[in-house]
Design an enzyme around this catalytic site. Structure first.
Site, PDB file in Angstrom:
ATOM      1  N   THR A 145       0.844  -1.191   0.000  1.00 49.94           N
ATOM      2  CA  THR A 145       0.000   0.000   0.000  1.00 49.94           C
ATOM      3  C   THR A 145       0.882   1.245   0.000  1.00 49.94           C
ATOM      4  O   THR A 145       1.734   1.400   0.870  1.00 49.94           O
ATOM      5  CB  THR A 145      -0.919  -0.002   1.228  1.00 49.94           C
ATOM      6  OG1 THR A 145      -1.763  -1.141   1.166  1.00 49.94           O
ATOM      7  CG2 THR A 145      -1.766   1.258   1.288  1.00 49.94           C
ATOM      8  N   HIS A 161      -7.336 -11.033  -1.311  1.00 49.48           N
ATOM      9  CA  HIS A 161      -6.686 -10.668  -0.043  1.00 49.48           C
ATOM     10  C   HIS A 161      -7.453 -11.313   1.113  1.00 49.48           C
ATOM     11  O   HIS A 161      -8.495 -10.822   1.544  1.00 49.48           O
ATOM     12  CB  HIS A 161      -6.663  -9.147   0.110  1.00 49.48           C
ATOM     13  CG  HIS A 161      -5.664  -8.656   1.121  1.00 49.48           C
ATOM     14  ND1 HIS A 161      -5.120  -9.457   2.089  1.00 49.48           N
ATOM     15  CD2 HIS A 161      -5.105  -7.427   1.303  1.00 49.48           C
ATOM     16  CE1 HIS A 161      -4.272  -8.761   2.824  1.00 49.48           C
ATOM     17  NE2 HIS A 161      -4.244  -7.507   2.362  1.00 49.48           N
ATOM     18  N   ASN A 185      -4.002 -10.453   6.918  1.00 46.86           N
ATOM     19  CA  ASN A 185      -3.673  -9.194   7.603  1.00 46.86           C
ATOM     20  C   ASN A 185      -4.834  -8.504   8.305  1.00 46.86           C
ATOM     21  O   ASN A 185      -4.856  -7.282   8.441  1.00 46.86           O
ATOM     22  CB  ASN A 185      -3.011  -8.223   6.628  1.00 46.86           C
ATOM     23  CG  ASN A 185      -1.663  -8.707   6.159  1.00 46.86           C
ATOM     24  OD1 ASN A 185      -1.138  -9.685   6.681  1.00 46.86           O
ATOM     25  ND2 ASN A 185      -1.098  -8.051   5.169  1.00 46.86           N
ATOM     26  N   TYR A 192      -8.012  -8.152   7.440  1.00 43.95           N
ATOM     27  CA  TYR A 192      -9.071  -7.534   6.654  1.00 43.95           C
ATOM     28  C   TYR A 192     -10.288  -8.457   6.599  1.00 43.95           C
ATOM     29  O   TYR A 192     -10.371  -9.436   7.329  1.00 43.95           O
ATOM     30  CB  TYR A 192      -8.529  -7.128   5.285  1.00 43.95           C
ATOM     31  CG  TYR A 192      -7.431  -6.095   5.406  1.00 43.95           C
ATOM     32  CD1 TYR A 192      -7.697  -4.834   5.935  1.00 43.95           C
ATOM     33  CD2 TYR A 192      -6.115  -6.391   5.059  1.00 43.95           C
ATOM     34  CE1 TYR A 192      -6.696  -3.885   6.098  1.00 43.95           C
ATOM     35  CE2 TYR A 192      -5.099  -5.447   5.216  1.00 43.95           C
ATOM     36  CZ  TYR A 192      -5.402  -4.202   5.739  1.00 43.95           C
ATOM     37  OH  TYR A 192      -4.411  -3.261   5.916  1.00 43.95           O
ATOM     38  N   ASN A 199      -3.735  -5.441  12.497  1.00 47.48           N
ATOM     39  CA  ASN A 199      -5.081  -4.868  12.592  1.00 47.48           C
ATOM     40  C   ASN A 199      -5.928  -5.528  13.675  1.00 47.48           C
ATOM     41  O   ASN A 199      -7.135  -5.702  13.532  1.00 47.48           O
ATOM     42  CB  ASN A 199      -5.783  -4.928  11.235  1.00 47.48           C
ATOM     43  CG  ASN A 199      -5.139  -4.003  10.223  1.00 47.48           C
ATOM     44  OD1 ASN A 199      -4.933  -2.822  10.495  1.00 47.48           O
ATOM     45  ND2 ASN A 199      -4.806  -4.528   9.050  1.00 47.48           N
TER      46      ASN A 199
END
Length: 374
Positions: free
Chosen positions: A25, A178, A181, A183, A238
């Site tokens: 990112t 994805h 992580n 998400y 996260n």
């Protein structure tokens, strides 16, 4: 014995070598539209065996950070087409990472300023990147999410399908889903974020349901041989937690095995940190994970990631532990990383101050080897 510099095939995607650029990112696409600076950035790194782009939201609801490129606007597809054309002109291969952040977002980024969505209304307790009124960027606390209604889930699965179709329309060689992580897909998988009492919560089978529905929808749309998925069994990124990750992820890859995917991309340890990090009462066994996948009929490339350098990557491939190795920060700072590894050349250092947001500085101005030697 395979070599890091030899070609290989991931499903329907041919790689010139086994050095993969990991998704990074960078927050340099205002209004979620790829621009000429993004074209230069990816074109510079086209000698990678495969480029996996930065996470690319499949909807505005799926967006968690300011100035990341999307796949849900016609202008974004046009912008990505310029990127893929540039990479292909240089003989490279590129897939985009399709993404829904779930609870890792901020109300200012959501449609009509609404709350981010998640399997359960449990805050991530992490940070995200927004643009201030004066145009500067800043990291702020993520907003409290709301739990998805059962009736909404099918629509998000379809957003992934539409995102995959948009990716192919934009000229990508495939997509990486994805699932890592912390998400949305990872939130459904892991018990620390998923406290649902319906068919998407509770048992391992139920928590894996959303991931498998997304995989199946995307594979039906563009063909399984152009679909990869990224997993992070133990990363705490996260605010994500899971007390018993081995049986969970063994089940996931066992289910993925017969689906004919192009590759499985596994982050070992804590993303961007300690490779030995684990959650639960014992270290995670990544060899066991691969063995379960192969035993279940999985033929996709086994792509490993996190903390590898040139020597450890060569060993991973030559030993048969991995089919390819992905690099993040090293590719960020070294657009010609493949050549540098091959020549045992010195590496540029990454400038952390320019990782997120900004312009060409720390993005497209890292020197190639010729410039360094000169």
């Amino acid at each position: 014995m395979a070599s890091l510099f030899e070609p290989t095939t991931f499903g329907d995607i041919e790689l010139a070598n086994r050095i993969v650029m990991a998704p990074l990112t960078r927050n340099r696409s205002p209004r979620a539209i790829p621009n000429d600076l993004n074209v230069t950035y990816y074109e510079q790194r086209a000698t990678a065996g495969l480029i996996v782009t930065e996470g690319t939201p499949v909807s505005q609801q799926g967006q968690g950070y300011a100035d990341v490129p999307g796949l849900y606007l016609p202008q974004a597809i046009d912008g990505w087409k310029k990127v893929t054309d540039a990479v292909h002109r240089r003989g490279g291969r590129i897939v985009t990472q399709i993404w829904h952040v779930g609870r890792v977002s901020h109300t200012s980024l959501q449609p009509n300023g609404g709350a981010p969505v998640a399997p359960s209304a449990i805050p991530a307790g992490s940070k995200t990147y927004v643009i201030n009124p004066d145009g500067s960027g800043a990291f702020v606390d993520t907003s409290a999410p709301r739990a998805l209604e059962l009736s909404e889930i099918a629509g998000i699965v379809d957003d992934f399908r539409k995102g995959a179709r948009a990716a192919i329309d934009a000229g990508f060689d495939g997509v990486e889903i994805h699932g890592a992580n912390g998400y949305l897909i990872d939130q459904f998988l892991k018990s620390g974020a998923n406290q649902r009492a319906d068919e998407y919560g509770g048992s391992i089978q139920n928590r894996a349901r959303f991931l498998l529905e997304v995989v199946d929808a995307v594979a039906r749309e563009i063909g399984a041989g152009r679909v990869g998925i990224r997993l992070s069994p133990v990363t705490p990124g996260n605010g994500i937690t899971e007390t018993n990750p081995q049986p969970l992820f063994n089940h996931v890859v066992e289910q993925l095995g017969p689906r004919g995917l192009a590759f499985i991309h596994v982050i070992e340890g804590a993303t961007g940190g300690d490779r030995a990090f684990f959650q639960g009462d014992k270290p995670f066994d990544y060899q066991e994970l691969k063995d379960v996948y192969r035993k279940a009929g999985g033929t996709g490339g086994w792509l490993v990631n996190n903390g590898y350098d040139g020597d450890s990557a060569k060993e991973a491939v030559e030993s048969g532990y991995a089919d390819a190795v992905a690099f993040g920060k090293l590719f960020l700072a070294n657009p010609d990383l493949v050549r540098r590894f091959k020549d045992n050349a010195p590496l540029n250092e990454a400038d952390k101050a320019t990782f997120y947001g900004g312009g060409a500085k720390g993005y497209t101005d890292y020197p190639a080897l010729e410039a360094v030697v000169a």
